[in-house]
Write an enzyme that holds these catalytic residues in place. Structure first.
Site, PDB file in Angstrom:
ATOM      1  N   ASP A 164      -3.477   5.779   6.016  1.00  0.00           N
ATOM      2  CA  ASP A 164      -2.290   5.522   5.205  1.00  0.00           C
ATOM      3  C   ASP A 164      -1.343   4.673   6.034  1.00  0.00           C
ATOM      4  O   ASP A 164      -1.306   4.782   7.259  1.00  0.00           O
ATOM      5  CB  ASP A 164      -1.603   6.831   4.814  1.00  0.00           C
ATOM      6  CG  ASP A 164      -2.407   7.637   3.803  1.00  0.00           C
ATOM      7  OD1 ASP A 164      -3.108   7.021   2.979  1.00  0.00           O
ATOM      8  OD2 ASP A 164      -2.327   8.874   3.834  1.00  0.00           O
ATOM      9  N   ASP A 209      -4.265   4.644  -3.036  1.00  0.00           N
ATOM     10  CA  ASP A 209      -3.337   5.574  -3.687  1.00  0.00           C
ATOM     11  C   ASP A 209      -2.494   4.864  -4.745  1.00  0.00           C
ATOM     12  O   ASP A 209      -2.247   5.404  -5.821  1.00  0.00           O
ATOM     13  CB  ASP A 209      -2.412   6.214  -2.650  1.00  0.00           C
ATOM     14  CG  ASP A 209      -3.152   7.019  -1.593  1.00  0.00           C
ATOM     15  OD1 ASP A 209      -4.234   7.550  -1.882  1.00  0.00           O
ATOM     16  OD2 ASP A 209      -2.626   7.110  -0.463  1.00  0.00           O
TER      17      ASP A 209
END
Length: 163
Positions: free
Chosen positions: A112, A138
């Protein structure tokens, strides 16, 4: 079919951006894009969205395979029904799911890197909130879910008019 191409584009963009982060930033390094509001960082997540269910790698791998199969079946069905928006939404979901699947399957964790921090006064109270760090996959999943809601509302309104 073009919808699988959309999923592949999401998957490729996701993997390229993650590769860049892993190879250009040290773990937990932060680079400012727009002050403290938007930063690029190198973060790893061994869980699901918002860091829940840490270290459940095999659970997520199995669930993702089942969900991806369901998305493919539903994508084929919605395409045959002549829908336009729903297949796009499902292709974004598929590409995002596969992007995070690749990370989990190969490395046991998801890369991330997009970090947003919100600081303002709300009704006289100071607000300082950092949104959970996320990635391209995401984002595609969230956009896909939003498009599914929009498609559902459109379909519901068409059915209501026809009744």
């Amino acid at each position: 079919m073009r919808y699988y191409l959309y999923a592949c584009v999401v998957l490729i963009l996701d993997q390229i951006t993650k590769w860049l982060i892993v190879n250009r930033l040290e773990l937990n390094e932060v680079r400012s894009v727009i002050g403290e509001f938007f930063q690029i960082t190198s973060h790893r997540n061994r869980g699901a969205a918002f860091g829940i269910m840490q270290d459940q790698r095999w659970f997520f791998i199995v669930i993702t395979l089942v969900v991806a199969a369901g998305i493919i079946i539903y994508l084929q069905k919605s395409y045959k029904e002549g829908k336009k928006l729903l297949p796009v939404a499902l292709s974004l979901l598929l590409g995002g799911a596969l992007g995070n699947f690749v990370d989990r399957a190969l490395f046991g964790e998801v890369v991330d890197f997009l970090k947003f921090r919100f600081q303002f006064n709300g009704l006289g109270n100071p607000v300082d909130y950092t949104y959970p760090i996320f990635n391209i996959a995401d984002s595609a999943i969230c956009i896909g879910v939003a498009l599914i809601f929009i498609d559902s509302i459109i379909s519901w309104r068409k059915e209501k008019r026809g009744a």
